[in-house]
Scaffold this motif. Structure first.
Motif, PDB file in Angstrom:
ATOM      1  N   LEU A  47       0.972  -1.332  -0.058  1.00 47.29           N
ATOM      2  CA  LEU A  47       0.102   0.284  -0.010  1.00 47.29           C
ATOM      3  C   LEU A  47       1.253   1.152   0.093  1.00 47.29           C
ATOM      4  N   GLN A  48       1.830   1.518   0.944  1.00 44.99           N
ATOM      5  CA  GLN A  48       2.834   2.202   0.694  1.00 44.99           C
ATOM      6  C   GLN A  48       3.283   3.112  -0.779  1.00 44.99           C
ATOM      7  N   VAL A  49       3.537   1.873  -1.493  1.00 51.09           N
ATOM      8  CA  VAL A  49       4.484   1.935  -2.758  1.00 51.09           C
ATOM      9  C   VAL A  49       3.407   2.369  -4.069  1.00 51.09           C
ATOM     10  N   SER A  50       2.181   1.784  -3.140  1.00 52.36           N
ATOM     11  CA  SER A  50       1.087   1.976  -4.497  1.00 52.36           C
ATOM     12  C   SER A  50       1.004   3.523  -4.408  1.00 52.36           C
ATOM     13  N   LEU A  51       0.892   3.619  -3.469  1.00 54.04           N
ATOM     14  CA  LEU A  51       0.590   5.265  -3.034  1.00 54.04           C
ATOM     15  C   LEU A  51       1.406   6.020  -3.711  1.00 54.04           C
ATOM     16  N   LYS A  52       2.881   6.129  -3.113  1.00 55.48           N
ATOM     17  CA  LYS A  52       3.727   6.334  -3.696  1.00 55.48           C
ATOM     18  C   LYS A  52       3.789   6.665  -5.534  1.00 55.48           C
ATOM     19  N   VAL A  53       3.721   6.027  -5.977  1.00 56.32           N
ATOM     20  CA  VAL A  53       3.872   5.575  -7.682  1.00 56.32           C
ATOM     21  C   VAL A  53       2.108   6.161  -7.914  1.00 56.32           C
ATOM     22  N   ALA A  54       1.665   6.589  -7.094  1.00 54.42           N
ATOM     23  CA  ALA A  54       0.165   7.287  -7.544  1.00 54.42           C
ATOM     24  C   ALA A  54       0.434   8.910  -7.101  1.00 54.42           C
ATOM     25  N   GLY A  55       1.630   8.876  -6.923  1.00 57.10           N
ATOM     26  CA  GLY A  55       1.869  10.232  -6.923  1.00 57.10           C
ATOM     27  C   GLY A  55       1.215  11.256  -5.596  1.00 57.10           C
ATOM     28  N   ASN A  94       2.667  16.428   3.190  1.00 60.61           N
ATOM     29  CA  ASN A  94       1.047  16.876   3.079  1.00 60.61           C
ATOM     30  C   ASN A  94       0.169  17.083   2.808  1.00 60.61           C
ATOM     31  N   ASP A  95       0.917  15.581   1.440  1.00 57.96           N
ATOM     32  CA  ASP A  95      -1.125  15.398   1.187  1.00 57.96           C
ATOM     33  C   ASP A  95      -1.882  14.560   2.023  1.00 57.96           C
ATOM     34  N   GLU A  96      -3.458  15.300   2.122  1.00 62.52           N
ATOM     35  CA  GLU A  96      -4.135  13.942   2.713  1.00 62.52           C
ATOM     36  C   GLU A  96      -5.128  13.420   1.605  1.00 62.52           C
ATOM     37  N   VAL A  97      -5.002  12.247   2.819  1.00 63.34           N
ATOM     38  CA  VAL A  97      -5.346  10.749   1.871  1.00 63.34           C
ATOM     39  C   VAL A  97      -6.133  10.374   2.811  1.00 63.34           C
ATOM     40  N   LEU A  98      -7.812  10.184   2.220  1.00 62.90           N
ATOM     41  CA  LEU A  98      -9.492   9.568   2.585  1.00 62.90           C
ATOM     42  C   LEU A  98      -9.128   8.259   2.796  1.00 62.90           C
ATOM     43  N   MET A  99      -9.583   7.896   3.964  1.00 63.57           N
ATOM     44  CA  MET A  99      -9.658   6.368   4.130  1.00 63.57           C
ATOM     45  C   MET A  99     -10.948   6.458   5.377  1.00 63.57           C
ATOM     46  N   PRO A 100     -11.369   5.315   5.417  1.00 64.15           N
ATOM     47  CA  PRO A 100     -12.412   4.796   6.645  1.00 64.15           C
ATOM     48  C   PRO A 100     -11.435   4.595   7.686  1.00 64.15           C
ATOM     49  N   SER A 101     -12.014   5.434   8.735  1.00 67.80           N
ATOM     50  CA  SER A 101     -11.413   4.930  10.700  1.00 67.80           C
ATOM     51  C   SER A 101     -12.099   3.756  11.282  1.00 67.80           C
ATOM     52  N   ASN A 126      -0.548   3.767   8.296  1.00 71.75           N
ATOM     53  CA  ASN A 126       0.538   3.893   8.619  1.00 71.75           C
ATOM     54  C   ASN A 126       1.874   3.983   7.122  1.00 71.75           C
ATOM     55  N   ALA A 127       0.636   3.678   6.378  1.00 70.71           N
ATOM     56  CA  ALA A 127       1.453   3.061   4.438  1.00 70.71           C
ATOM     57  C   ALA A 127       1.514   4.995   4.425  1.00 70.71           C
ATOM     58  N   VAL A 128       0.183   5.842   4.697  1.00 71.89           N
ATOM     59  CA  VAL A 128      -0.018   6.700   4.326  1.00 71.89           C
ATOM     60  C   VAL A 128       1.303   7.991   4.951  1.00 71.89           C
ATOM     61  N   SER A 129       1.526   7.603   6.600  1.00 69.44           N
ATOM     62  CA  SER A 129       2.310   8.364   7.104  1.00 69.44           C
ATOM     63  C   SER A 129       3.601   7.600   6.901  1.00 69.44           C
ATOM     64  N   TYR A 130       4.366   6.650   6.467  1.00 73.98           N
ATOM     65  CA  TYR A 130       5.217   5.941   5.841  1.00 73.98           C
ATOM     66  C   TYR A 130       6.268   7.419   5.070  1.00 73.98           C
ATOM     67  N   LEU A 131       5.186   7.934   4.106  1.00 71.00           N
ATOM     68  CA  LEU A 131       5.494   8.727   2.813  1.00 71.00           C
ATOM     69  C   LEU A 131       5.084  10.062   3.098  1.00 71.00           C
ATOM     70  N   GLY A 132       5.006  10.715   4.755  1.00 68.52           N
ATOM     71  CA  GLY A 132       4.853  11.906   4.822  1.00 68.52           C
ATOM     72  C   GLY A 132       3.154  12.714   5.339  1.00 68.52           C
ATOM     73  N   ALA A 133       2.173  11.516   4.497  1.00 70.20           N
ATOM     74  CA  ALA A 133       0.970  12.117   3.812  1.00 70.20           C
ATOM     75  C   ALA A 133       0.518  12.547   4.940  1.00 70.20           C
ATOM     76  N   ILE A 134      -1.578  12.763   5.336  1.00 77.55           N
ATOM     77  CA  ILE A 134      -1.784  12.589   6.378  1.00 77.55           C
ATOM     78  C   ILE A 134      -3.092  11.955   6.256  1.00 77.55           C
ATOM     79  N   PRO A 135      -3.400  10.427   7.090  1.00 77.46           N
ATOM     80  CA  PRO A 135      -4.566  10.326   6.782  1.00 77.46           C
ATOM     81  C   PRO A 135      -5.916  11.166   7.253  1.00 77.46           C
ATOM     82  N   HIS A 136      -6.859  11.285   6.840  1.00 79.86           N
ATOM     83  CA  HIS A 136      -8.261  11.898   6.440  1.00 79.86           C
ATOM     84  C   HIS A 136      -9.079  11.472   6.374  1.00 79.86           C
ATOM     85  N   PHE A 137      -9.972  11.019   8.015  1.00 81.28           N
ATOM     86  CA  PHE A 137     -10.659   9.692   8.779  1.00 81.28           C
ATOM     87  C   PHE A 137     -12.348  10.262   7.926  1.00 81.28           C
TER      88      PHE A 137
END
Length: 384
Positions: free
Chosen positions: A78-86, A90-97, A105-116
């Motif tokens: 998932l981390q790499v999927s998000l990375k190659v998707a761009g 500091n981006d926000e990534v929408l996901m279920p809580s 965690n996969a979002v956070s590894y990229l320095g992005a922010i989970p948005h529930f």
């Protein structure tokens, strides 16, 4: 606890022919031994070998995508999927809580922010109606990209997760992504063998992720895969998960900071054997849900969660929904004390200290499900 729950535990033990029944065990036989032994004898046990290639090709064919890239676990996928998707820092990534912490965690590894965002009772996944209304309220399109008016950050990606293998409403979520200029990255970690309107989960996203942890419907011991129909993204995923090493006969040159995430050949050998059995596992799980449905009929105020309309679920984890006359923790205590391993749904991530400051929508249904969901033994068995 009343006689109905005691009868329930006795019938599960009888079904599995065990005095202690775990939540989900891997199922192996001679085929796994054959392939793993062959891999060991070949000497090619690390991240290069014929079984890795075979597993990737067989997996892509089964799911119905052009490419699969096998990696060490589902979180890495998932981390790499998000990375190659761009997705960038500091981006926000929408996901279920209501998901396992690996999604955030996969979002956070990229320095992005989970948005529930919230889920619904029909799928246990993201509620498209609530999501659309929420994005209309907090979102602002600027030059083809969505921004959060409250935080000023870009909202880059939507990550639906198919809870316990049950597909979410993909048509509606794809329409939302088109309207709000979001990239869809599927967390299909739990849903290998599940279909939304006869199309396999993990084939809808620009990139998607699978998991083959020891408790999944098939396992490679530890492992995951990145799925995509985009050859360029697949090539990049394979490159960046192989330490971003530039191909050369002997020199070690790397063109960016990469990850040592490639799946070892010995794990892929196990996966090849497991993948051959996947259709049988799914059929056995669908037989199991029918048996559970009959058992649950004897329990007051309890419903067995069934696949959404228009979907075919792999039923990875069998799921009970309690009413407010049943105390979840009392039932969990009783079941586990009597040899039936069971667990609550994951603690919603917005309740975690780690993510308490993450942006969120109203999470009313998530909070309800947190109180009333139980998973019960789900290992496929040949005869029920």
């Amino acid at each position: 606890m009343n006689k109905q729950w005691m009868q329930f535990t006795d019938e599960i033990k009888d079904m599995y022919k065990k005095d202690f029944v775990s939540l989900h065990e891997p199922t192996f036989n001679e085929k796994e031994i054959e392939y793993v032994t062959d891999c060991v004898k070949s000497g090619w046990v690390s991240s290069v070998g014929s079984y890795v290639t075979r597993f990737e090709e067989d997996l892509a064919e089964f799911v119905g995508v052009k490419r699969a890239v096998a990696v060490v676990n589902g979180t890495a996928a998932l981390q790499v999927s998000l990375k190659v998707a761009g997705v960038e820092a500091n981006d926000e990534v929408l996901m279920p809580s209501l998901t396992f912490i690996a999604t955030a965690n996969a979002v956070s590894y990229l320095g992005a922010i989970p948005h529930f965002v919230d889920v619904n009772l029909e799928t246990l996944g993201i509620d498209p109606i609530k999501l659309k209304a929420y994005l209309e309220s907090i979102g602002e399109l600027r030059k083809g990209e969505l921004f959060n008016k409250k935080t000023g950050r870009r909202i880059k990606t939507l990550v639906p997760m198919h809870t316990f293998g049950h597909p979410v409403a993909m048509d509606d979520l794809l329409a939302i992504c088109e309207e709000f200029q979001l990239i869809l990255v599927e967390d299909a970690a739990e849903s290998l063998g599940s279909y939304y309107k006869e199309k396999h989960t993990g084939s809808f996203g620009k990139v998607s992720a699978l998991s083959f942890n020891g408790n999944k419907i098939i396992t490679t011991g530890g492992g995951g895969a990145i799925l995509t129909n985009d050859d360029k993204l697949a090539d990049y995923a394979k490159h960046v998960t192989t330490t971003a090493k530039i191909p050369h006969k002997w020199e070690y040159q790397h063109d960016e900071i990469g990850f040592n995430y490639r799946m070892p050949n010995i794990n892929a050998a196990l996966g090849c054997a497991q993948l051959e059995k996947l259709p049988a596992f799914i059929e056995q799980k669908r037989m199991l849900v029918n048996k559970y449905e009959a058992l649950v009929d004897n329990l007051a105020g309890v419903k067995l969660f069934k696949e959404p309309d228009g979907c075919k679920s792999n039923y990875w984890l069998q799921t009970l929904i309690l009413d407010n006359n049943n105390n979840r923790d009392d039932i969990l205590t009783f079941l586990n004390n009597n040899g039936i391993m069971s667990r609550p749904i994951w603690k919603p991530l917005h309740m975690s200290d780690i993510f308490r400051n993450s942006p969120r929508s109203d999470l009313y249904i998530t909070d309800i499900l947190n109180k009333y969901v139980i998973n019960i033994p789900s290992t496929p068995i040949k005869e029920v």
